[in-house]
Design a protein around this motif. Structure first.
Motif, PDB file in Angstrom:
ATOM      1  N   ALA A 142      -0.301  17.438 154.532  1.00  0.00           N
ATOM      2  CA  ALA A 142      -1.283  18.225 153.787  1.00  0.00           C
ATOM      3  C   ALA A 142      -1.932  17.389 152.681  1.00  0.00           C
ATOM      4  CB  ALA A 142      -0.637  19.464 153.195  1.00  0.00           C
ATOM      5  N   GLN A 143      -1.315  16.260 152.340  1.00  0.00           N
ATOM      6  CA  GLN A 143      -1.865  15.394 151.297  1.00  0.00           C
ATOM      7  C   GLN A 143      -2.697  14.255 151.886  1.00  0.00           C
ATOM      8  OE1 GLN A 143      -0.526  18.101 149.497  1.00  0.00           O
ATOM      9  NE2 GLN A 143      -1.257  16.584 148.054  1.00  0.00           N
ATOM     10  N   LEU A 144      -2.861  14.252 153.209  1.00  0.00           N
ATOM     11  CA  LEU A 144      -3.625  13.200 153.881  1.00  0.00           C
ATOM     12  C   LEU A 144      -4.990  13.745 154.284  1.00  0.00           C
ATOM     13  CD1 LEU A 144      -3.781  10.370 155.228  1.00  0.00           C
ATOM     14  CD2 LEU A 144      -2.826  11.452 157.294  1.00  0.00           C
ATOM     15  N   LYS A 145      -6.029  12.996 153.936  1.00  0.00           N
ATOM     16  CA  LYS A 145      -7.383  13.382 154.319  1.00  0.00           C
ATOM     17  C   LYS A 145      -7.997  12.231 155.116  1.00  0.00           C
ATOM     18  CE  LYS A 145      -9.656  15.627 151.237  1.00  0.00           C
ATOM     19  NZ  LYS A 145     -10.363  15.874 149.960  1.00  0.00           N
ATOM     20  N   LEU A 146      -8.477  12.535 156.314  1.00  0.00           N
ATOM     21  CA  LEU A 146      -9.149  11.535 157.130  1.00  0.00           C
ATOM     22  C   LEU A 146     -10.650  11.691 156.959  1.00  0.00           C
ATOM     23  CD1 LEU A 146      -7.054  11.648 160.438  1.00  0.00           C
ATOM     24  CD2 LEU A 146      -6.711  10.234 158.394  1.00  0.00           C
ATOM     25  N   GLU A 147     -11.307  10.584 156.623  1.00  0.00           N
ATOM     26  CA  GLU A 147     -12.751  10.594 156.425  1.00  0.00           C
ATOM     27  C   GLU A 147     -13.433  10.070 157.683  1.00  0.00           C
ATOM     28  OE1 GLU A 147     -14.328   8.980 152.859  1.00  0.00           O
ATOM     29  OE2 GLU A 147     -12.818   9.941 151.590  1.00  0.00           O
ATOM     30  N   VAL A 148     -14.347  10.881 158.220  1.00  0.00           N
ATOM     31  CA  VAL A 148     -15.099  10.511 159.412  1.00  0.00           C
ATOM     32  C   VAL A 148     -16.588  10.563 159.076  1.00  0.00           C
ATOM     33  CG1 VAL A 148     -13.314  11.324 161.006  1.00  0.00           C
ATOM     34  CG2 VAL A 148     -15.113  12.899 160.270  1.00  0.00           C
ATOM     35  N   THR A 149     -17.394   9.898 159.890  1.00  0.00           N
ATOM     36  CA  THR A 149     -18.841   9.917 159.682  1.00  0.00           C
ATOM     37  C   THR A 149     -19.509  10.685 160.821  1.00  0.00           C
ATOM     38  OG1 THR A 149     -19.118   7.824 160.845  1.00  0.00           O
ATOM     39  CG2 THR A 149     -18.851   7.716 158.450  1.00  0.00           C
ATOM     40  N   GLU A 150     -20.763  11.033 160.585  1.00  0.00           N
ATOM     41  CA  GLU A 150     -21.502  11.828 161.560  1.00  0.00           C
ATOM     42  C   GLU A 150     -21.660  11.121 162.908  1.00  0.00           C
ATOM     43  OE1 GLU A 150     -24.871  14.151 159.415  1.00  0.00           O
ATOM     44  OE2 GLU A 150     -24.444  12.363 158.238  1.00  0.00           O
ATOM     45  N   SER A 151     -21.636   9.799 162.900  1.00  0.00           N
ATOM     46  CA  SER A 151     -21.808   9.062 164.155  1.00  0.00           C
ATOM     47  C   SER A 151     -20.687   9.361 165.146  1.00  0.00           C
ATOM     48  CB  SER A 151     -21.887   7.557 163.888  1.00  0.00           C
ATOM     49  OG  SER A 151     -20.704   7.097 163.272  1.00  0.00           O
ATOM     50  N   LEU A 152     -19.556   9.837 164.650  1.00  0.00           N
ATOM     51  CA  LEU A 152     -18.444  10.200 165.532  1.00  0.00           C
ATOM     52  C   LEU A 152     -18.843  11.291 166.517  1.00  0.00           C
ATOM     53  CD1 LEU A 152     -15.410  10.127 166.312  1.00  0.00           C
ATOM     54  CD2 LEU A 152     -15.009  11.758 164.477  1.00  0.00           C
ATOM     55  N   PHE A 153     -19.790  12.148 166.106  1.00  0.00           N
ATOM     56  CA  PHE A 153     -20.114  13.324 166.910  1.00  0.00           C
ATOM     57  C   PHE A 153     -21.336  13.138 167.802  1.00  0.00           C
ATOM     58  CE2 PHE A 153     -18.201  14.504 162.843  1.00  0.00           C
ATOM     59  CZ  PHE A 153     -16.965  14.915 163.326  1.00  0.00           C
ATOM     60  N   VAL A 154     -21.872  11.918 167.833  1.00  0.00           N
ATOM     61  CA  VAL A 154     -23.026  11.655 168.687  1.00  0.00           C
ATOM     62  C   VAL A 154     -22.601  11.652 170.149  1.00  0.00           C
ATOM     63  CG1 VAL A 154     -24.817   9.979 169.272  1.00  0.00           C
ATOM     64  CG2 VAL A 154     -24.208  10.377 166.881  1.00  0.00           C
ATOM     65  N   GLU A 155     -21.468  11.031 170.428  1.00  0.00           N
ATOM     66  CA  GLU A 155     -20.929  10.991 171.783  1.00  0.00           C
ATOM     67  C   GLU A 155     -19.619  11.779 171.806  1.00  0.00           C
ATOM     68  OE1 GLU A 155     -20.364   6.933 172.961  1.00  0.00           O
ATOM     69  OE2 GLU A 155     -22.200   6.309 171.960  1.00  0.00           O
ATOM     70  N   ALA A 156     -19.381  12.467 172.891  1.00  0.00           N
ATOM     71  CA  ALA A 156     -18.107  13.167 173.119  1.00  0.00           C
ATOM     72  C   ALA A 156     -17.718  14.035 171.925  1.00  0.00           C
ATOM     73  CB  ALA A 156     -17.000  12.167 173.447  1.00  0.00           C
ATOM     74  N   ARG A 157     -18.656  14.875 171.480  1.00  0.00           N
ATOM     75  CA  ARG A 157     -18.401  15.730 170.319  1.00  0.00           C
ATOM     76  C   ARG A 157     -17.218  16.666 170.560  1.00  0.00           C
ATOM     77  NH1 ARG A 157     -23.408  18.935 168.528  1.00  0.00           N
ATOM     78  NH2 ARG A 157     -22.978  20.105 170.395  1.00  0.00           N
ATOM     79  N   ASP A 158     -17.102  17.221 171.769  1.00  0.00           N
ATOM     80  CA  ASP A 158     -16.003  18.142 172.050  1.00  0.00           C
ATOM     81  C   ASP A 158     -14.652  17.451 171.974  1.00  0.00           C
ATOM     82  OD1 ASP A 158     -17.812  20.183 172.343  1.00  0.00           O
ATOM     83  OD2 ASP A 158     -17.849  20.101 174.532  1.00  0.00           O
ATOM     84  N   ASP A 159     -14.604  16.207 172.461  1.00  0.00           N
ATOM     85  CA  ASP A 159     -13.353  15.446 172.397  1.00  0.00           C
ATOM     86  C   ASP A 159     -12.968  15.192 170.937  1.00  0.00           C
ATOM     87  OD1 ASP A 159     -11.197  13.730 173.561  1.00  0.00           O
ATOM     88  OD2 ASP A 159     -12.302  12.156 172.517  1.00  0.00           O
ATOM     89  N   ALA A 160     -13.946  14.813 170.118  1.00  0.00           N
ATOM     90  CA  ALA A 160     -13.672  14.580 168.696  1.00  0.00           C
ATOM     91  C   ALA A 160     -13.185  15.858 168.029  1.00  0.00           C
ATOM     92  CB  ALA A 160     -14.936  14.066 168.006  1.00  0.00           C
ATOM     93  N   ARG A 161     -13.833  16.973 168.348  1.00  0.00           N
ATOM     94  CA  ARG A 161     -13.439  18.256 167.760  1.00  0.00           C
ATOM     95  C   ARG A 161     -12.017  18.623 168.172  1.00  0.00           C
ATOM     96  NH1 ARG A 161     -13.468  23.711 169.154  1.00  0.00           N
ATOM     97  NH2 ARG A 161     -13.872  25.103 167.395  1.00  0.00           N
ATOM     98  N   ASP A 162     -11.674  18.414 169.448  1.00  0.00           N
ATOM     99  CA  ASP A 162     -10.326  18.734 169.927  1.00  0.00           C
ATOM    100  C   ASP A 162      -9.268  17.898 169.203  1.00  0.00           C
ATOM    101  OD1 ASP A 162     -11.434  20.579 171.647  1.00  0.00           O
ATOM    102  OD2 ASP A 162     -11.259  19.306 173.431  1.00  0.00           O
ATOM    103  N   LYS A 163      -9.562  16.614 169.016  1.00  0.00           N
ATOM    104  CA  LYS A 163      -8.620  15.749 168.301  1.00  0.00           C
ATOM    105  C   LYS A 163      -8.469  16.208 166.849  1.00  0.00           C
ATOM    106  CE  LYS A 163      -9.241  11.617 171.124  1.00  0.00           C
ATOM    107  NZ  LYS A 163      -9.849  10.278 171.206  1.00  0.00           N
ATOM    108  N   MET A 164      -9.586  16.572 166.236  1.00  0.00           N
ATOM    109  CA  MET A 164      -9.527  17.057 164.859  1.00  0.00           C
ATOM    110  C   MET A 164      -8.695  18.326 164.757  1.00  0.00           C
ATOM    111  SD  MET A 164     -13.448  16.384 163.583  1.00  0.00           S
ATOM    112  CE  MET A 164     -13.199  16.944 161.889  1.00  0.00           C
ATOM    113  N   LEU A 165      -8.872  19.226 165.696  1.00  0.00           N
ATOM    114  CA  LEU A 165      -8.102  20.475 165.672  1.00  0.00           C
ATOM    115  C   LEU A 165      -6.610  20.209 165.847  1.00  0.00           C
ATOM    116  CD1 LEU A 165     -10.491  22.814 167.688  1.00  0.00           C
ATOM    117  CD2 LEU A 165      -9.886  23.024 165.263  1.00  0.00           C
ATOM    118  N   SER A 166      -6.267  19.253 166.703  1.00  0.00           N
ATOM    119  CA  SER A 166      -4.850  18.896 166.894  1.00  0.00           C
ATOM    120  C   SER A 166      -4.249  18.355 165.605  1.00  0.00           C
ATOM    121  CB  SER A 166      -4.712  17.844 168.003  1.00  0.00           C
ATOM    122  OG  SER A 166      -5.093  18.378 169.246  1.00  0.00           O
ATOM    123  N   LEU A 167      -4.993  17.515 164.917  1.00  0.00           N
ATOM    124  CA  LEU A 167      -4.503  16.954 163.662  1.00  0.00           C
ATOM    125  C   LEU A 167      -4.483  18.001 162.562  1.00  0.00           C
ATOM    126  CD1 LEU A 167      -6.299  13.513 163.906  1.00  0.00           C
ATOM    127  CD2 LEU A 167      -3.828  13.901 163.975  1.00  0.00           C
TER     128      LEU A 167
END
Length: 199
Positions: free
Chosen positions: A85-110
């Protein structure tokens, strides 16, 4: 993360991260950085004064898109036993240009493990309001270019105000990057931005 080079002196991430990405070394270096951060969180956890501190770690889109990304992170979490809960991962918008659903699924798992997410440099890339509502984000970071243009007569103030309102309405904190003067700080605070980052 800085590179203390014996001849060139201090080398900034802006110079060496692209090199790490182009050679594929970003995965190993990124995992090492994450492990160091998690070990620090674990060391802080027993202290009443330090246990509420968070650490933010930038994650390269290339690192995030790797097939074994989740497995590698879970191994780091197991080894360090960090309070996630004390860890924050910083991502940029370019992550969601390709395979947005895959990125979202990984984020939800984390996110299910307690990890929080910040969208870095918001407003400079492929800003899509549609995906903002679909992603498990906790924080929007307003790019420093808007803060630097705050008093130049541009539309920067309107953008900062709009992003701050957007973040608040979506239940996120907003952080203005690159705040370097008292005047900038005062104006940012007037707009209701919850956090600042800079010198």
């Amino acid at each position: 993360l800085r590179w203390q080079h014996p001849e060139r002196g201090m080398v900034s991430p802006g110079e060496f991260i692209p090199l790490l990405e182009s050679t594929g070394l970003i995965n190993d270096v990124g995992e090492w950085v994450l492990e160091e951060a998690c070990q620090q969180l674990a060391r802080w956890a027993p202290s009443p004064l330090l246990s509420q501190l968070t650490i933010s770690v930038n994650i390269s889109p290339l690192q995030f898109r790797e097939a074994d990304f989740l497995a590698r992170l879970e191994q780091v979490f197991q080894r360090t036993q960090a309070p996630l809960a004390q860890l924050k991962l910083e991502v940029t918008e370019s992550l969601f240009v390709e395979a947005r659903d895959d990125a979202r699924d990984k984020m939800l798992s984390l996110k299910a493990l307690g990890v929080r997410f910040s969208l870095d440099d918001f407003g400079t890339g492929y800003s899509s309001l549609a995906y903002l509502a679909q992603l498990p984000l906790d924080q929007l970071k307003i790019d420093q270019s808007f803060v630097q243009d705050l008093f130049s007569g541009s539309e920067a103030l309107s953008i900062i105000r709009a992003v701050t309102d957007l973040g608040r309405n979506l239940g996120m904190t907003t952080t203005a990057e690159g705040v370097e003067t008292a005047a900038q700080l005062e104006q940012i605070q007037k707009e209701g931005c919850s956090e600042v980052q800079g010198y």
